[in-house]
Design an enzyme around this catalytic site. Structure first.
Site, PDB file in Angstrom:
ATOM      1  N   HIS A 101      -9.763   1.824   0.788  1.00  0.00           N
ATOM      2  CA  HIS A 101      -9.587   0.674   1.680  1.00  0.00           C
ATOM      3  C   HIS A 101     -10.648   0.645   2.785  1.00  0.00           C
ATOM      4  O   HIS A 101     -10.330   0.422   3.964  1.00  0.00           O
ATOM      5  CB  HIS A 101      -8.184   0.698   2.275  1.00  0.00           C
ATOM      6  CG  HIS A 101      -7.659  -0.640   2.658  1.00  0.00           C
ATOM      7  ND1 HIS A 101      -8.124  -1.345   3.755  1.00  0.00           N
ATOM      8  CD2 HIS A 101      -6.719  -1.428   2.087  1.00  0.00           C
ATOM      9  CE1 HIS A 101      -7.472  -2.486   3.840  1.00  0.00           C
ATOM     10  NE2 HIS A 101      -6.614  -2.561   2.842  1.00  0.00           N
ATOM     11  N   HIS A 160       0.804  -1.231   0.000  1.00  0.00           N
ATOM     12  CA  HIS A 160       0.000   0.000   0.000  1.00  0.00           C
ATOM     13  C   HIS A 160       0.839   1.285   0.000  1.00  0.00           C
ATOM     14  O   HIS A 160       0.557   2.232   0.729  1.00  0.00           O
ATOM     15  CB  HIS A 160      -0.952   0.008   1.200  1.00  0.00           C
ATOM     16  CG  HIS A 160      -1.994  -1.077   1.168  1.00  0.00           C
ATOM     17  ND1 HIS A 160      -2.517  -1.588  -0.002  1.00  0.00           N
ATOM     18  CD2 HIS A 160      -2.615  -1.746   2.177  1.00  0.00           C
ATOM     19  CE1 HIS A 160      -3.416  -2.520   0.293  1.00  0.00           C
ATOM     20  NE2 HIS A 160      -3.489  -2.647   1.595  1.00  0.00           N
ATOM     21  N   GLU A 203     -11.337  -3.889  -2.706  1.00  0.00           N
ATOM     22  CA  GLU A 203     -10.447  -2.824  -3.175  1.00  0.00           C
ATOM     23  C   GLU A 203     -10.330  -2.944  -4.692  1.00  0.00           C
ATOM     24  O   GLU A 203      -9.539  -3.741  -5.197  1.00  0.00           O
ATOM     25  CB  GLU A 203      -9.079  -2.972  -2.513  1.00  0.00           C
ATOM     26  CG  GLU A 203      -9.135  -2.890  -1.008  1.00  0.00           C
ATOM     27  CD  GLU A 203      -8.067  -3.747  -0.342  1.00  0.00           C
ATOM     28  OE1 GLU A 203      -6.881  -3.421  -0.472  1.00  0.00           O
ATOM     29  OE2 GLU A 203      -8.419  -4.756   0.279  1.00  0.00           O
TER      30      GLU A 203
HETATM   31  C1  BGC Z   1      -4.247  -6.594   1.939  1.00  0.00           C
HETATM   32  C2  BGC Z   1      -4.027  -7.376   3.206  1.00  0.00           C
HETATM   33  C3  BGC Z   1      -3.560  -6.413   4.239  1.00  0.00           C
HETATM   34  C4  BGC Z   1      -4.585  -5.352   4.417  1.00  0.00           C
HETATM   35  C5  BGC Z   1      -4.122  -4.305   5.371  1.00  0.00           C
HETATM   36  C6  BGC Z   1      -5.301  -5.590   2.190  1.00  0.00           C
HETATM   37  O1  BGC Z   1      -5.492  -4.846   1.056  1.00  0.00           O
HETATM   38  O2  BGC Z   1      -4.588  -7.419   0.867  1.00  0.00           O
HETATM   39  O3  BGC Z   1      -3.099  -8.410   3.027  1.00  0.00           O
HETATM   40  O4  BGC Z   1      -3.288  -7.043   5.460  1.00  0.00           O
HETATM   41  O5  BGC Z   1      -4.857  -4.734   3.203  1.00  0.00           O
HETATM   42  O6  BGC Z   1      -5.008  -4.088   6.331  1.00  0.00           O
END
Ligand code: BGC
Length: 387
Positions: free
Chosen positions: A217, A143, A352
């Site tokens: 998210h 991210h 997402e």
């Molecule tokens: C990911 C997870 C990650 C989470 C973070 C998601 O987009 O795929 O693996 O732990 O985001 O909170």
């Protein structure tokens, strides 16, 4: 309790000055005169741990649906929608204060960039040069790195539209920020429409070749309590991208037929989540990208979510080629969220809409490269109804 500001900002398309006088504020709860287009109100939402002021904007349509978005992380803090009996409830997970958001690592409600999801070993090659990113989810970068777009303060201004209250958020990500090349100018426009949809439209431009994958998210819990195992999910995809044990795609586009990843027919999240399956094991549940059955760039349905107890239904539409469905497997009771709710294992789930994870290292995935003169574009729409 937050303090209301005196100079309430109320903007909507075609709004006349007269309507502004219909806006009032009371105690700690907001109250605005409604218009045929809805309202936007701005309030302070406290400060970051290092003293930066954060604002929160409340968008409301004339049906009473209300979205609250703060400038820290461009985060969707709450979203109140009706259930089948007309009772409004907040359907997103989050925190009560800015410092609480800063302390958690779940990315509650945030805008994500420069690259949503993982880039293997935090590196990729572009135009013959290797770029090294922040490895915040060893051995990978997740991210956008430790200080991704979820951790920055976005500039925000209400913009007039003819179809609902709209908030334009912008952020300039500098050349080299978290290891990514090129200065990226990003615009994310939230809009709440009269058909109870909340839309986020991302656009971005760069001054050097770079890679981009922007998404939102938000964690959904349409019941506003408990876990999401009885929520019913549909994902419009014949294939998904299996991962290795570090959650990096293997590069294969695998048919969902006969696997717990087949959500073409609406199925409860919990129906197959405990099946013995290597992919489920790697993700501790669902934490995968699905390859959407749709043309890229066309706004179409990616997924839907239904809670039988409240009758709330969410449809997620996107222009992106993929959607990451994450069943909240890393929620573990260590974060106390809004109103004292301690978020336990699978108390919320995320959709997402985005490009596939690790695309910069995967030649057979749709490209995430962006060049000067081009425009990155991604629409996400969360559309609510009841049944
Ligand atoms: C990911 C997870 C990650 C989470 C973070 C998601 O987009 O795929 O693996 O732990 O985001 O909170």
């Amino acid at each position: 309790m937050q303090q209301m500001i005196a100079n309430v900002t109320l903007l909507a398309a075609g709004l006349s000055a007269a309507l502004l006088t219909g806006c009032a504020s009371t105690g700690g709860s907001s109250c605005c005169g409604s218009t045929s287009e809805g309202t936007i109100m701005k309030e302070p939402f406290g400060k970051t741990l290092d003293g930066q002021a954060v604002d929160i904007y409340t968008l409301r349509n004339t049906n009473g649906v209300e979205a609250r978005i703060m400038t820290y992380g461009g985060t969707l803090v709450s979203l109140k929608v009706p259930d089948k009996s007309g009772n409004f409830g907040d359907v997103v997970l989050g925190c009560d204060s800015v410092p609480d958001y800063q302390k958690q690592t779940a990315y509650f409600g945030a805008l994500i960039g420069r690259y949503g999801n993982r880039i293997a070993k935090g590196q990729f090659v572009l135009d013959g040069k290797t770029y090294h990113l922040d490895i915040n989810n060893p051995p990978n970068s997740l991210h956008g790195g430790t200080n991704g777009y979820d951790k920055v303060i976005w500039a925000a201004k209400p913009v007039p539209t003819d179809s609902g209250p709209s908030l334009e958020m912008t952020y300039v990500s500098k050349d080299g920020e978290e290891g990514y090349p090129g200065t990226l100018k990003i615009k994310a426009v939230y809009k709440l429409t009269e058909d109870n949809s909340l839309r986020i439209e991302f656009t971005a431009t760069t001054d050097k070749d770079t890679v981009v994958n922007l998404t939102g998210h938000t964690y959904w819990n349409l019941a506003g309590k408990g876990n999401i195992l009885d929520h019913v999910v549909m994902i419009n995809a014949d294939k998904f991208t299996p991962v290795d044990e570090t959650l990096i795609p293997t590069g294969v586009l695998q048919p969902v037929d006969g696997t717990p990843f087949d959500f073409r027919t609406p199925t409860a999240v919990g129906a197959r989540i405990e099946q013995v399956n290597e992919q489920i094991k790697f993700g501790k549940g669902y934490d995968h990208n699905w390859v959407l059955n749709k043309e890229t760039d066309k706004l179409d349905v990616a997924a839907s979510l239904y809670d039988p107890t409240t009758g709330r239904m969410l449809q997620v539409l996107t222009t992106s080629p993929g959607v990451q469905f994450y069943s909240g497997n890393f929620l573990d009771g260590t974060v106390t969220g809004k109103g004292g709710w301690v978020y336990q294992f699978r108390n919320g789930l995320c959709f997402e809409p985005q490009h596939f994870p690790d695309s910069p290292n995967q030649p057979n995935f749709p490209s995430t490269e962006l060049k000067p003169g081009e425009k990155h574009h991604n629409i996400i729409e969360y559309k609510f109804s009841v049944k």
